[in-house]
Every structure is written in C-alpha cells, then in structure tokens.
Design a protein around this motif. Structure first.
Motif, PDB file in Angstrom:
ATOM      1  N   ASP A 123      25.724 -34.118  -6.495  1.00  0.00           N
ATOM      2  CA  ASP A 123      24.878 -34.283  -5.306  1.00  0.00           C
ATOM      3  C   ASP A 123      23.884 -33.124  -5.197  1.00  0.00           C
ATOM      4  OD1 ASP A 123      26.323 -36.565  -4.654  1.00  0.00           O
ATOM      5  OD2 ASP A 123      27.510 -35.577  -3.092  1.00  0.00           O
ATOM      6  N   ARG A 124      24.378 -31.907  -5.336  1.00  0.00           N
ATOM      7  CA  ARG A 124      23.503 -30.739  -5.172  1.00  0.00           C
ATOM      8  C   ARG A 124      22.455 -30.674  -6.276  1.00  0.00           C
ATOM      9  NH1 ARG A 124      28.577 -28.727  -3.763  1.00  0.00           N
ATOM     10  NH2 ARG A 124      28.954 -27.865  -5.841  1.00  0.00           N
ATOM     11  N   THR A 125      22.877 -30.916  -7.505  1.00  0.00           N
ATOM     12  CA  THR A 125      21.953 -30.820  -8.635  1.00  0.00           C
ATOM     13  C   THR A 125      20.854 -31.871  -8.541  1.00  0.00           C
ATOM     14  OG1 THR A 125      23.598 -29.853 -10.128  1.00  0.00           O
ATOM     15  CG2 THR A 125      21.768 -31.034 -11.139  1.00  0.00           C
ATOM     16  N   TRP A 126      21.235 -33.115  -8.303  1.00  0.00           N
ATOM     17  CA  TRP A 126      20.238 -34.181  -8.254  1.00  0.00           C
ATOM     18  C   TRP A 126      19.393 -34.105  -6.989  1.00  0.00           C
ATOM     19  CZ3 TRP A 126      18.153 -36.657 -11.984  1.00  0.00           C
ATOM     20  CH2 TRP A 126      18.872 -36.879 -13.180  1.00  0.00           C
ATOM     21  N   SER A 127      19.936 -33.628  -5.894  1.00  0.00           N
ATOM     22  CA  SER A 127      19.140 -33.449  -4.689  1.00  0.00           C
ATOM     23  C   SER A 127      17.979 -32.496  -4.951  1.00  0.00           C
ATOM     24  CB  SER A 127      20.023 -32.911  -3.558  1.00  0.00           C
ATOM     25  OG  SER A 127      19.258 -32.679  -2.394  1.00  0.00           O
ATOM     26  N   GLU A 128      18.248 -31.436  -5.692  1.00  0.00           N
ATOM     27  CA  GLU A 128      17.199 -30.470  -6.019  1.00  0.00           C
ATOM     28  C   GLU A 128      16.161 -31.077  -6.958  1.00  0.00           C
ATOM     29  OE1 GLU A 128      14.866 -27.041  -6.230  1.00  0.00           O
ATOM     30  OE2 GLU A 128      16.280 -27.828  -4.760  1.00  0.00           O
ATOM     31  N   ARG A 129      16.611 -31.882  -7.937  1.00  0.00           N
ATOM     32  CA  ARG A 129      15.643 -32.527  -8.838  1.00  0.00           C
ATOM     33  C   ARG A 129      14.711 -33.456  -8.050  1.00  0.00           C
ATOM     34  NH1 ARG A 129      18.164 -29.587 -10.698  1.00  0.00           N
ATOM     35  NH2 ARG A 129      16.261 -28.397 -10.351  1.00  0.00           N
ATOM     36  N   PHE A 130      15.263 -34.207  -7.127  1.00  0.00           N
ATOM     37  CA  PHE A 130      14.445 -35.123  -6.339  1.00  0.00           C
ATOM     38  C   PHE A 130      13.528 -34.363  -5.395  1.00  0.00           C
ATOM     39  CE2 PHE A 130      16.955 -38.322  -8.232  1.00  0.00           C
ATOM     40  CZ  PHE A 130      16.377 -39.557  -7.954  1.00  0.00           C
ATOM     41  N   ARG A 131      14.008 -33.258  -4.840  1.00  0.00           N
ATOM     42  CA  ARG A 131      13.144 -32.439  -3.991  1.00  0.00           C
ATOM     43  C   ARG A 131      11.944 -31.950  -4.789  1.00  0.00           C
ATOM     44  NH1 ARG A 131      11.466 -27.661  -2.985  1.00  0.00           N
ATOM     45  NH2 ARG A 131      12.615 -26.779  -4.751  1.00  0.00           N
ATOM     46  N   GLN A 132      12.180 -31.467  -5.997  1.00  0.00           N
ATOM     47  CA  GLN A 132      11.081 -30.988  -6.824  1.00  0.00           C
ATOM     48  C   GLN A 132      10.120 -32.117  -7.203  1.00  0.00           C
ATOM     49  OE1 GLN A 132      12.496 -28.758 -10.190  1.00  0.00           O
ATOM     50  NE2 GLN A 132      13.580 -27.266  -8.935  1.00  0.00           N
ATOM     51  N   ALA A 133      10.648 -33.321  -7.337  1.00  0.00           N
ATOM     52  CA  ALA A 133       9.812 -34.464  -7.691  1.00  0.00           C
ATOM     53  C   ALA A 133       9.088 -35.055  -6.481  1.00  0.00           C
ATOM     54  CB  ALA A 133      10.661 -35.544  -8.359  1.00  0.00           C
TER      55      ALA A 133
END
Length: 263
Positions: free
Chosen positions: A84-94
C-alpha cells in the motif's frame, strides 16, 4: 473472467469484486489528480511510467507458524501494508488517485465476482469487477511457513491491482473484446509480464529488510514455468529480473516491447 493470473496452478490468478471509488491519494500535495488514462495510450504512455524508482524501504517478514492461520494473516497484513505504501507513493508521483485494494483471506473455494475460485488453482487472485484481492490460505500453503512463494504471488497480484487503478486493465479489457487467437494471447502475456516486472521491482526495493539471501530469489526464478497465457519461461524470468534490476514502473512497459520479449 479476465485472465490476469500468474504462471501455473501453484501461482496466482487475478480476480476482483465490488468497484473501488476513485477517491484516495491525489498526485501531488494540494493539486488535483489527473484523470485515469483511457485508450491505447493507457498501455504505452501511462503516467505510471513517469513515477520514480521504488525507493528502498523496510518490510520485514513476520514469523509464520505451520498450520497457524493467525500468524499467516499477520504476515500478509504486514506485506500488504508495505505494498500500500509503496504503490501509493508511485501513484502520487504519477499524479493519479490511489486507494488500497480490498483484501479477503479464505481457506476454501468461493465465488469471487469473477467466477469460482478453485482452491487448487492458485494462491491469490485479483478480479477487476470488484477490486478485491483474494488470498487462499490452504492446508498446503500453511504447511510451508519458510517459503517465499506466497510473498511473490501477492506482490504479482498487487501489480494487477496497480494496473487496474492506472487504467491499464480497462484498456486491456476493451481491446480483448475484439481480439482472438494469437493476438489475444499476446495481449494477455503483456499484462502478465508487466505484473511480473512490477513484482520484481517491489521485491528488490524491500530485499535488504527481509533477512533472506540471494538464493531465495534465485530459487523463485528457477521455479518459473511459462505457458501460452503468461509467456515463455525465459521471458517471465527476463521481466522479473528487469523489474528487480531497474527499480520502478518505467522499466515495465511490456506493451512497447518487441514480440520476442513477450512470447
């Protein structure tokens, strides 16, 4: 049922139930998230590919005990929290919205919303009809508390969830309705191999904290078995290794890859 699964019966399938709302974390602090991409560009020019590498993070594996459901649930709760934390950050950056998937732990065959989940088929599923990850804690799975396969299956299926949130699965489904034969197989393999690449990137980002040696990863690569839906063995290994080596979604654009890499 959309076939978005891992390599063979011992590995994971994709099935989701009940739709997630488009709420959740936005792209950057204080700025509205961009709309989910649609059309062919969702596959080849997805904003997710502009996100940075998976930064190294801590995701220790809690101890599991054989035949102990509670210890397995705790293990998976921790792993899913890391995802959750890792992918949340990827989506935030995108610049895309993100909310964690729903998750259900089961011990027997159930109807998922994408068909019947047969316990002997796979260890986990994700179905783009209701955004739920289903994780099968069978007697066989509970008998191997030191195994690493469950970890990689769950990370692969979470990769399918990321594809769903980024609009990749919707475009895959749209195109699949007009394809058959070799072209349908090719598109399905590209979906599966991208999830393998996402999995490899995540595993590498948390590897130092897992307390495992490289042999565990090498054994996972050695056990890969390909098929017409998921790709040849060498290509599954290629995309897992590419994710492991490259570190982020930007190296996982299987839809722009030559056919030789997605066969």
């Amino acid at each position: 049922m959309i076939r978005i699964s891992l390599r063979v019966a011992a590995l994971a399938v994709t099935a989701v139930a009940g739709a997630l709302s488009l709420t959740g974390t936005a792209g950057a602090s204080g700025t509205p998230a961009r709309p989910v991409p649609t059309g062919p560009g969702a596959l080849t020019r997805n904003p997710l590919y502009t996100a940075g590498e998976f930064e190294s993070s801590k995701c220790a594996e809690p101890a599991r005990r054989a035949d102990d459901l509670d210890s397995y649930r705790a293990y998976l709760d921790d792993l899913l929290g890391c995802l959750d934390r890792t992918w949340s950050e990827r989506f935030r950056q995108a610049g895309l919205r993100f909310s964690p998937p729903r998750v259900r732990y089961i011990t027997k065959s159930v109807y998922t919303g994408c068909g019947q989940y047969v316990a002997s088929y796979a260890a986990a599923l994700y179905c783009p009809r209701n955004t739920t990850m289903w994780i099968m804690l069978s007697k066989e799975e509970l008998s191997d508390p030191m195994g690493f396969e469950l970890f990689t299956i769950v990370t692969h299926e979470y990769g399918h969830y990321a594809q769903d949130r980024a609009g990749i699965l919707a475009e895959f489904e749209r195109q699949s309705r007009t394809l058959s034969g070799k072209r349908a197989y090719d598109l399905n393999r590209r979906i599966e191999l991208q999830a393998e690449c996402f999995s490899g990137a995540f595993v590498r980002s948390v590897w130092p904290s897992l307390g495992r040696d490289r042999q565990d990863w090498d054994e996972q690569l050695a056990e890969v078995e390909g098929d017409m839906w998921h790709g040849k063995t060498r290509n599954i290994r290629y995309w897992l290794t590419r994710g492991w080596s490259g570190g982020g979604p930007q190296v996982c654009d299987t839809f722009s890859a030559p056919a030789s890499r997605t066969a």
